[in-house]
Write an enzyme that holds these catalytic residues in place. Structure first.
Site, PDB file in Angstrom:
ATOM      1  N   SER A 281       0.845  -1.189   0.000  1.00 44.15           N
ATOM      2  CA  SER A 281       0.000   0.000   0.000  1.00 44.15           C
ATOM      3  C   SER A 281       0.888   1.249   0.000  1.00 44.15           C
ATOM      4  O   SER A 281       1.701   1.426  -0.902  1.00 44.15           O
ATOM      5  CB  SER A 281      -0.963  -0.029   1.192  1.00 44.15           C
TER       6      SER A 281
ATOM      7  N   GLU B 127      -1.669  -2.542  -7.850  1.00 47.55           N
ATOM      8  CA  GLU B 127      -2.889  -2.838  -7.103  1.00 47.55           C
ATOM      9  C   GLU B 127      -3.425  -1.520  -6.568  1.00 47.55           C
ATOM     10  O   GLU B 127      -2.719  -0.501  -6.560  1.00 47.55           O
ATOM     11  CB  GLU B 127      -2.615  -3.811  -5.958  1.00 47.55           C
TER      12      GLU B 127
ATOM     13  N   HIS C  19      -4.956  -5.241  -1.484  1.00 48.63           N
ATOM     14  CA  HIS C  19      -5.721  -5.071  -0.254  1.00 48.63           C
ATOM     15  C   HIS C  19      -6.713  -6.216  -0.068  1.00 48.63           C
ATOM     16  O   HIS C  19      -7.930  -6.043  -0.102  1.00 48.63           O
ATOM     17  CB  HIS C  19      -6.440  -3.718  -0.278  1.00 48.63           C
TER      18      HIS C  19
END
Length: 345
Positions: free
Chosen positions: A139, A243, A315
């Site tokens: 992230s 992502e 995630h």
């Protein structure tokens, strides 16, 4: 779980040569941090959003201990400065201290959020370069992975943060790379649905074929925010993996357009787009129109390089770890990523 692990991990029987000298790889040979061993001390840092819940931090420490490792907390892990875990210099100081400490063998981010990019100017790059250690997280930690790829010259691992759920699949994947120095092939496990045709865990190819290159990437939003800075590595001949979470389709479109206009997409050997969790515009929004897969097809298919969507990273609870900077091969039609060299020494 054993059947699921065997199907998901597909560990390769032999390692490829431990250098990045394959065609299309840019820059000098990648250095390898030492592998993790039971009993090693690892640092816990909070380079981004704060977490001022001691109980949550206790769970992180117990998770690290369950890996057979000894957690060492950064001095500012429970600090708070607005929505950040302390001011920029304090957060950077924790990371610098972990790389300067010879007893610390790897560094885990406690959580992501936002703020890792803010500490990049305050990092002691000479000390970090001189002390290769695995950096682990995903992230917002993408900012650190990209900066390390550009400035430090050793591999890191895009994988669960300390506060992640660390399911069996996630742990097995990380352990294979960080402890065993394995060269696995990642393929989504089969779904457990009672259906004639599998729907969960599917991958979709935008352009079939095989491609080899250095794995580089992470969170799309964070990566594109580094465009135009000295903290983004050269993507020539790389396999870009991406992502994201909570981004409407038009924003994914906007960020991929930025990567295209900035010359990144045109340099690639291949692309893997993992999970984009809750990446749907609100019902009734004027932004509705294209699906995520349609947006990806518009940007990735014309590149003419192997590209696919849907591998289990991002995630989600069950996520594969991906080694940054390490040579890999993708098979877009099969939906696989095969690691070609160990991420650790």
């Amino acid at each position: 779980m054993n059947r699921r692990r065997a199907l998901a991990l597909g560990l390769a029987a032999a390692a490829a040569p431990a250098s990045t000298g394959a065609a299309g790889a840019a820059g000098p040979a990648l250095r390898k941090p030492p592998r993790l061993r039971p009993g090693d001390t690892v640092g816990l840092v909070a380079p981004a959003t704060y977490s001022d819940d001691p109980y949550a931090l206790e769970l992180v420490q117990e998770t690290i201990a369950a890996m057979g490792l000894k957690p060492r907390l950064g001095a500012h892990v429970l600090d708070r400065y607005g929505y950040l875990a302390g001011d920029d210099k304090a957060r950077a100081a924790d990371l610098n201290a972990m790389y300067a400490d010879p007893e610390v063998k790897a560094v885990f981010a406690v959580r992501g959020g936002w703020g890792a990019a803010r500490i990049l100017p305050w990092l002691d790059w000479a000390t970090i370069r001189a002390n290769p250690k695995l950096l682990v997280g995903y992230s917002d930690i993408t900012a650190l992975h990209m900066a390390f790829a550009a400035r430090a010259g050793f591999s890191t691992i895009h994988g669960p943060i300390g506060a992640s759920s660390w399911t069996q699949m996630s742990w097995d994947s990380f352990r294979a790379l960080a402890f065993e120095g394995a060269t696995p092939t990642w393929r989504n496990p089969p779904g457990d649905e009672d259906r004639l045709v599998q729907r969960e865990g599917r991958t979709r190819a935008f352009h079939n074929g095989l491609a080899q290159g250095r794995l580089l990437g992470g969170n799309l939003t964070v990566l594109t925010a580094l465009m135009g800075t000295p903290y983004l590595p050269d993507f020539s001949g790389a396999i870009l993996f991406l992502e994201d979470v909570d981004e409407a389709e038009y924003r994914i479109d906007r960020m991929l357009t930025q990567l295209a206009l900035g010359g990144v997409l045109g340099k690639l050997a291949g692309v893997v787009f993992g999970q984009c969790t809750d990446c749907v515009a609100k019902a009734g929004s004027s932004a509705n129109g294209f699906t995520l897969s349609q947006v990806l097809a518009q940007h990735l298919a014309p590149l003419g390089v192997p590209a696919f969507q849907g591998l289990a990273f991002g995630h989600v609870d069950d996520q594969f770890s991906l080694p940054e900077g390490v040579m890999a091969e993708i098979d877009a039609g099969a939906g696989t990523v095969r690691i070609l060299e160990p991420a650790v020494a």
